[in-house]
Design a protein around this motif. Structure first.
Motif, PDB file in Angstrom:
ATOM      1  N   GLN A 336       0.814  -1.214   0.000  1.00 38.05           N
ATOM      2  CA  GLN A 336       0.000   0.000   0.000  1.00 38.05           C
ATOM      3  C   GLN A 336       0.850   1.267   0.000  1.00 38.05           C
ATOM      4  OE1 GLN A 336      -0.299  -2.510   2.227  1.00 38.05           O
ATOM      5  NE2 GLN A 336      -2.053  -3.518   1.248  1.00 38.05           N
ATOM      6  N   GLY A 337       2.154   1.141   0.220  1.00 39.41           N
ATOM      7  CA  GLY A 337       3.043   2.294   0.233  1.00 39.41           C
ATOM      8  C   GLY A 337       2.946   3.150   1.473  1.00 39.41           C
ATOM      9  N   THR A 338       2.375   2.616   2.538  1.00 35.32           N
ATOM     10  CA  THR A 338       2.209   3.404   3.765  1.00 35.32           C
ATOM     11  C   THR A 338       3.244   3.065   4.829  1.00 35.32           C
ATOM     12  OG1 THR A 338       0.633   1.768   4.604  1.00 35.32           O
ATOM     13  CG2 THR A 338      -0.268   3.638   3.380  1.00 35.32           C
ATOM     14  N   GLN A 339       3.936   1.940   4.704  1.00 37.38           N
ATOM     15  CA  GLN A 339       4.908   1.529   5.708  1.00 37.38           C
ATOM     16  C   GLN A 339       6.179   1.026   5.023  1.00 37.38           C
ATOM     17  OE1 GLN A 339       2.924  -0.559   9.372  1.00 37.38           O
ATOM     18  NE2 GLN A 339       1.730  -1.209   7.608  1.00 37.38           N
ATOM     19  N   LEU A 340       7.302   1.256   5.681  1.00 39.60           N
ATOM     20  CA  LEU A 340       8.601   0.809   5.202  1.00 39.60           C
ATOM     21  C   LEU A 340       9.264  -0.007   6.299  1.00 39.60           C
ATOM     22  CD1 LEU A 340      10.963   0.947   3.101  1.00 39.60           C
ATOM     23  CD2 LEU A 340      11.751   2.991   4.333  1.00 39.60           C
ATOM     24  N   ALA A 341       9.742  -1.199   5.942  1.00 40.43           N
ATOM     25  CA  ALA A 341      10.472  -2.051   6.882  1.00 40.43           C
ATOM     26  C   ALA A 341      11.947  -2.042   6.496  1.00 40.43           C
ATOM     27  CB  ALA A 341       9.929  -3.477   6.857  1.00 40.43           C
ATOM     28  N   SER A 342      12.801  -1.876   7.485  1.00 42.26           N
ATOM     29  CA  SER A 342      14.246  -1.887   7.251  1.00 42.26           C
ATOM     30  C   SER A 342      14.911  -2.808   8.260  1.00 42.26           C
ATOM     31  CB  SER A 342      14.820  -0.468   7.350  1.00 42.26           C
ATOM     32  OG  SER A 342      14.691   0.045   8.667  1.00 42.26           O
ATOM     33  N   GLY A 343      15.877  -3.575   7.774  1.00 41.69           N
ATOM     34  CA  GLY A 343      16.653  -4.469   8.638  1.00 41.69           C
ATOM     35  C   GLY A 343      18.128  -4.205   8.467  1.00 41.69           C
ATOM     36  N   GLY A 344      18.872  -4.355   9.546  1.00 41.42           N
ATOM     37  CA  GLY A 344      20.293  -4.025   9.497  1.00 41.42           C
ATOM     38  C   GLY A 344      21.186  -5.084  10.096  1.00 41.42           C
ATOM     39  N   ASN A 345      22.478  -4.886   9.880  1.00 40.60           N
ATOM     40  CA  ASN A 345      23.475  -5.776  10.457  1.00 40.60           C
ATOM     41  C   ASN A 345      23.619  -5.558  11.961  1.00 40.60           C
ATOM     42  OD1 ASN A 345      25.449  -7.777  10.285  1.00 40.60           O
ATOM     43  ND2 ASN A 345      27.100  -6.284  10.022  1.00 40.60           N
ATOM     44  N   ASP A 346      22.919  -4.569  12.507  1.00 36.85           N
ATOM     45  CA  ASP A 346      22.906  -4.348  13.950  1.00 36.85           C
ATOM     46  C   ASP A 346      21.800  -5.149  14.638  1.00 36.85           C
ATOM     47  OD1 ASP A 346      20.803  -3.020  12.846  1.00 36.85           O
ATOM     48  OD2 ASP A 346      21.282  -1.057  13.680  1.00 36.85           O
ATOM     49  N   ASN A 347      21.176  -6.092  13.908  1.00 33.64           N
ATOM     50  CA  ASN A 347      20.123  -6.980  14.424  1.00 33.64           C
ATOM     51  C   ASN A 347      18.812  -6.234  14.720  1.00 33.64           C
ATOM     52  OD1 ASN A 347      22.399  -8.602  14.439  1.00 33.64           O
ATOM     53  ND2 ASN A 347      22.516  -8.776  16.663  1.00 33.64           N
ATOM     54  N   ILE A 348      18.657  -5.049  14.153  1.00 33.79           N
ATOM     55  CA  ILE A 348      17.490  -4.218  14.421  1.00 33.79           C
ATOM     56  C   ILE A 348      16.529  -4.268  13.235  1.00 33.79           C
ATOM     57  CG2 ILE A 348      16.674  -1.861  14.816  1.00 33.79           C
ATOM     58  CD1 ILE A 348      17.958  -3.090  17.235  1.00 33.79           C
ATOM     59  N   LEU A 349      15.236  -4.349  13.560  1.00 35.60           N
ATOM     60  CA  LEU A 349      14.165  -4.219  12.578  1.00 35.60           C
ATOM     61  C   LEU A 349      13.390  -2.943  12.896  1.00 35.60           C
ATOM     62  CD1 LEU A 349      12.179  -5.227  10.347  1.00 35.60           C
ATOM     63  CD2 LEU A 349      11.005  -6.518  12.160  1.00 35.60           C
ATOM     64  N   ASN A 350      13.310  -2.045  11.917  1.00 34.01           N
ATOM     65  CA  ASN A 350      12.579  -0.789  12.078  1.00 34.01           C
ATOM     66  C   ASN A 350      11.348  -0.773  11.182  1.00 34.01           C
ATOM     67  OD1 ASN A 350      14.033   0.764  14.031  1.00 34.01           O
ATOM     68  ND2 ASN A 350      15.648   1.125  12.524  1.00 34.01           N
ATOM     69  N   ILE A 351      10.242  -0.252  11.707  1.00 33.07           N
ATOM     70  CA  ILE A 351       9.025  -0.030  10.950  1.00 33.07           C
ATOM     71  C   ILE A 351       8.810   1.480  10.868  1.00 33.07           C
ATOM     72  CG2 ILE A 351       6.569  -0.546  10.719  1.00 33.07           C
ATOM     73  CD1 ILE A 351       8.352  -3.007  10.625  1.00 33.07           C
ATOM     74  N   TRP A 352       8.786   1.993   9.629  1.00 31.85           N
ATOM     75  CA  TRP A 352       8.651   3.430   9.405  1.00 31.85           C
ATOM     76  C   TRP A 352       7.300   3.708   8.758  1.00 31.85           C
ATOM     77  CZ3 TRP A 352      13.272   6.094  10.657  1.00 31.85           C
ATOM     78  CH2 TRP A 352      14.424   5.301  10.769  1.00 31.85           C
ATOM     79  N   GLU A 353       6.752   4.876   9.061  1.00 33.48           N
ATOM     80  CA  GLU A 353       5.563   5.349   8.373  1.00 33.48           C
ATOM     81  C   GLU A 353       5.971   6.331   7.279  1.00 33.48           C
ATOM     82  OE1 GLU A 353       3.004   7.045  11.309  1.00 33.48           O
ATOM     83  OE2 GLU A 353       2.029   5.131  11.749  1.00 33.48           O
TER      84      GLU A 353
END
Length: 514
Positions: A336-353
């Protein structure tokens, strides 16, 4: 029969009472060879003269008229005791095969070496052979419809959930038993020499116009899945400037391919014209992940930043996100283009609006790098994420509240995840230590069940992409091969047709994509 017969004497001396048989409320006696029905004085006090006498030593006779043992008058209590009929099970919903299986398995000892893989195999075998789940009963007391009260049935009718008719139940049973054909071997194999063995890169993508793009060191090659034609799109000129990420535009007719490089560049290529139309800079290190959202392309870099580029304007960088401390190796916009998921080598998962520079949820549940990310096509707030070698888990998230619905230990490094567009299924690719693909069935509320494991790659399966018709998964591994697996369901092809196509097509040979 003579009057001195022991049987006649027993009938004359014994009185039976069974309050649960309304057709025989009284006592039974013999009078000149005829059976008379008298009324028990405890039930009808005004008709006390109708009862028969009995001896003090008599208990009950097998010649009573009711199925339950009658109650004698010996030591008659002040109030009548409640009598119950014997248990007669309802055998209409009984599954004989399931009953035999559960009865035989009941006496067996639990396998002390049982593993989750063995248990998944047992559950799948039970569902395939017995056509039922593990919660079924050996001897049901009554059918599920009969067990519901009239109030519950009325409530279901108001909600549109009335019990299905026998015809619809039969159709549902046929649908359950008609299993989809899932081939265990790849439909096609392509050689991909010089495919970079790097877990943090994203070197494979399949466009909606049915063109597969793969990066081989400093080159990008295109393979037309409709015609089988292969062409070389580009080759970087600077030494050591390998291609580190690829992403097709998400428009159905888009011929634009975004290319990330080791020198922190984001290039836009017009595939139809085979030319570069733009180069965007801003990162300080290699661009390892890309994701499109209409006219916006987002890039994740080893410099731990995420940039949003608007490809319509000259000042392309419209936003910069900071939520990671190490390389951003996974990046995915929701459908839907309303949320962005990002994952990193720091073991973190971020959910962005969208349109916000602060992450809504920052999740540290994984114990290794988070590269595998996939949004569910039938639940807008359902996200699947996978962790690296030290984690090996697939987690399913409700992104509306940041809750983890479920996590599954896959026993292998999770490299990529793809949801099926036709069925409630997802596919995961793995590295150390099994280098396999796994097809999972989504059962709702975050629960998944393993359907099949696919092996064949000789090294970790780093990348996956899905065909535009939603039937085929292509996997790219460190063994420098691309394998095409026709394992997903099709809305236009039946199971028999898919099986016939696979058998007639067979293995088309190992062709080189270069």
């Amino acid at each position: 029969m003579s009057s001195s017969s022991p049987l006649r004497k027993c009938l004359e001396e014994t009185t039976f009472v069974n309050p649960q048989c309304p057709s025989t409320p009284g006592a039974t006696s013999a009078d000149n060879g005829n059976m008379n029905y008298n009324t028990d004085p405890r039930l009808h006090p005004n008709n006390a003269h109708c009862s028969s006498s009995r001896t003090a030593g008599a208990d009950w006779s097998p010649y009573g008229l009711c199925s339950s043992p009658p109650t004698s008058r010996k030591g008659a209590p002040s109030s009548l005791s409640t009598a119950r009929d014997r248990f007669i099970p309802c055998r209409s919903p009984l599954d004989a095969n399931l009953s035999n299986f559960l009865l035989d398995a009941g006496g067996e000892e639990q396998d002390v070496e049982s593993t989750p893989t063995k248990q998944d195999y047992i559950n799948t075998l039970r569902e395939s052979v017995l056509q039922t789940s593990g919660e079924a009963q050996v001897l049901p007391l009554r059918s599920s419809t009969a067990a519901k009260s009239s109030a519950a049935l009325a409530a279901e009718a108001l909600q549109g959930n009335s019990p299905a008719s026998p015809a619809s139940s039969e159709r549902h049973l046929k649908r359950r038993r008609s299993t989809r054909f899932i081939p265990k071997s790849p439909d096609k194999i392509l050689d991909a020499p010089e495919l970079v063995d790097d877990y943090y890169l994203n070197l494979l993508d399949w466009s909606k116009s049915n063109i597969l793009a793969v990066a081989l060191r400093q080159c990008v090659f295109l393979w037309n899945a409709s015609t089988g034609a292969t062409q070389k799109l580009l080759e970087t000129s600077d030494a050591g400037n390998i291609v580190t990420s690829l992403a097709w535009g998400d428009e159905p007719t888009s011929n634009t391919l975004a290319v990330g490089t080791n020198l922190a560049q984001v290039q836009l290529w017009d595939v139809a014209a085979s030319r570069q139309v733009r180069q965007m800079e801003g990162h300080r290190s290699r661009v390892s992940s890309l994701s499109w959202n209409s006219h916006l392309v987002s890039s994740g870099s080893r410099d731990s930043a995420i940039h949003h580029h608007d490809v319509r304007v000259s000042s392309h960088q419209v936003s910069e996100l900071h939520g990671h401390s190490q390389e951003v190796c996974g990046l995915k916009w929701s459908l839907q283009g309303t949320q962005l998921a990002s994952g990193g080598n720091d073991n973190i998962l971020n959910i962005w609006e969208a349109r916000r520079n602060q992450s809504r949820f920052t999740i540290g549940r994984h114990q290794a790098a988070v590269k595998a990310l996939a949004w569910c096509p039938f639940h807008s707030n359902l996200l699947a994420s996978g962790g690296g070698t030290a984690d090996r888990r697939i987690c399913l998230w409700n992104t509306s509240n940041g809750q983890c619905l479920n996590e599954v230990d896959t026993k292998s490094q999770v490299c990529a995840v793809q949801w099926s567009t036709h069925d409630r299924e997802l596919v995961s690719s793995h590295g150390f230590t099994h280098n396999q693909l796994i097809l999972w069935r989504y059962a709702g509320r975050g629960r998944v069940h393993k359907v099949v494991e696919l092996t064949g790659h000789q090294a970790r399966v780093l990348h996956m992409a899905q065909s535009p018709d939603g039937t085929t998964i292509v996997s790219a591994a460190a063994d420098e091969t691309l394998r095409f697996w026709r394992i997903l369901g099709s809305p236009t092809r039946s199971a028999a047709k898919l099986k016939m196509e696979h058998s007639s097509r067979g293995l088309l040979g190992a062709n080189c994509i270069r």
